[in-house]
Each structure stands twice: as structure tokens, then as C-alpha cells.
Design a protein around this motif. Sequence first.
Motif, PDB file in Angstrom:
ATOM      1  N   TYR B  95       0.844  -1.195   0.000  1.00  0.00           N
ATOM      2  CA  TYR B  95       0.000   0.000   0.000  1.00  0.00           C
ATOM      3  C   TYR B  95       0.882   1.249   0.000  1.00  0.00           C
ATOM      4  CZ  TYR B  95      -3.758  -3.066   1.774  1.00  0.00           C
ATOM      5  OH  TYR B  95      -4.687  -4.062   1.941  1.00  0.00           O
ATOM      6  N   TRP B 113      -4.982   6.025   2.176  1.00  0.00           N
ATOM      7  CA  TRP B 113      -4.319   4.817   1.694  1.00  0.00           C
ATOM      8  C   TRP B 113      -4.858   4.442   0.322  1.00  0.00           C
ATOM      9  CZ3 TRP B 113      -1.578   1.219   5.239  1.00  0.00           C
ATOM     10  CH2 TRP B 113      -1.409   1.757   6.527  1.00  0.00           C
ATOM     11  N   GLY B 114      -3.974   3.866  -0.503  1.00  0.00           N
ATOM     12  CA  GLY B 114      -4.422   3.296  -1.751  1.00  0.00           C
ATOM     13  C   GLY B 114      -4.998   1.908  -1.528  1.00  0.00           C
ATOM     14  N   GLN B 115      -5.428   1.259  -2.592  1.00  0.00           N
ATOM     15  CA  GLN B 115      -6.036  -0.072  -2.507  1.00  0.00           C
ATOM     16  C   GLN B 115      -5.000  -1.193  -2.545  1.00  0.00           C
ATOM     17  OE1 GLN B 115      -9.247  -1.029  -1.782  1.00  0.00           O
ATOM     18  NE2 GLN B 115      -9.298   1.144  -1.252  1.00  0.00           N
TER      19      GLN B 115
END
Lengths: 108, 123
Positions: B95, B113-115
Motif C-alpha cells: 500500500y 491509503w491506496g487499494q
Amino acid sequence: SYVLTQPPSVSVAPGKTARITCGGYNIGTKSIHWYQQKPGQAPVLLIFYDSDRPSGIPERFSGSNSGNTATLTLSRVEAGDEADYYCQVWDSNSDHYVFGTGTKVTVL
Amino acid sequence: QVQLVESGGGVVQPGRSLRLSCAASGFTFSSHAMHWVRQAPGKGLEWVAVISFDGSNKYYADSVKGRFSISRANSKNTLYVQMNSLRDEDTAVYYCARGQSPAAAGTPPLDYWGQGTLVSVSS
């Protein structure tokens, strides 16, 4: 290196209160943050600087920090609160960010 | 709205290299520190590295120090991590996350946060 210890699991009935602890040496002198991670999803910031809530986080989530233990409290628990919860601090001695071991909350 | 989109994951043999990217949008990328955090299958979160807003300061977890290198291109709103000498234990979802402040070191949280992107190290 600095270690943060959480209980592996906590079970709670709907509508009740769950408390998740995060233990660390003199953790009360540090700023602690909490993250919620639902299955298959990325973590989300839940509580920051011990007890502040980002916009959009319900007041049912609260935090405290003192001595050697920080606590995340989930009040009036709902089924949607089932998730993993992680505490996190910055360790100035090692210049490392540290996550707790994580706690899985199960709603009965 | 803040968006972080990781890419570059895949299957790689032990000892090989891989570079991950994280494309940022919806905020002033050059004003924030950026992190990489990983999660091995069925395990907890492990912080990997952080870089300050201008790239001048970087910190690494002991488990990746000397093998991983974090960098950023503010002109492209993109964060990178170059991963060399990969090991089985580097298998994880990676992440990228935004630091709440410009500095790499300190107390501010990781607020977005990204995926994530999956890296699998296997022969």
C-alpha cells in the motif's frame, strides 16, 4: 525496536461496547493512531493523536492513551464494525513507524 | 478527493527486482510525506518506508534497508519503491499511504491509503 501488543481477537454483541488495548512501554508519552481494515479493503484512519476523529468517523469510536496502554473504544457496536484494528506510533529512537499486531473484532 | 493508485505488482522470482508506482491525485502531492506499507497474506500491517515531501529524507524498516529504495517525482505526482534482491518473505500487498505532514519523521498519521498492489515472490 519498539513493540506494540494487541489482543488477537475481541468478540462483542451488537449494541454493546468493545475495548481494544494497545500495549507499549511508556506509550502514554507517544501519539497513537488507530486504523480500521475491513476484509479485502485498505486500512482507514479511525482515530489520530490518541483521541481525535477524522471527518466522517462516528462518535461511537473513541480513544485514550495513558501509561503503558492505549485503548480504542467501540460503543454501540454494529455488525459493520467487524474488522481488523491496528494501533500505530512513531518511534523516535529508531526513526521507524510501528504498527501493533492487530485485533480482529467479531460481532456476535 | 484524495486518490492513491498503486501499480507494478506481479509475480517475480527470488533475487530479482521490481518497481512499484503510486499515482496520487486530489491533493498537493509535493506538500506531503509518503509511505509504503505492506501486508503479507493473512498477516498484519508492516511499515516499509517513508519519504519527505521533497525527497530529502528517507527512512526504511530494518527488513528492507539496503534492498528497497523509495523515491518520488513531484512533477508527476508519483511515488515509487524500487525493490531489489527480493525474497519469499517480501510477498505481500503493498500500500502507498499519505503522511499528514511534509516531514518524513514524526508523529503525524497516515491519513489516506491506496487499494494496494500484490507482489508475489516465488520460483
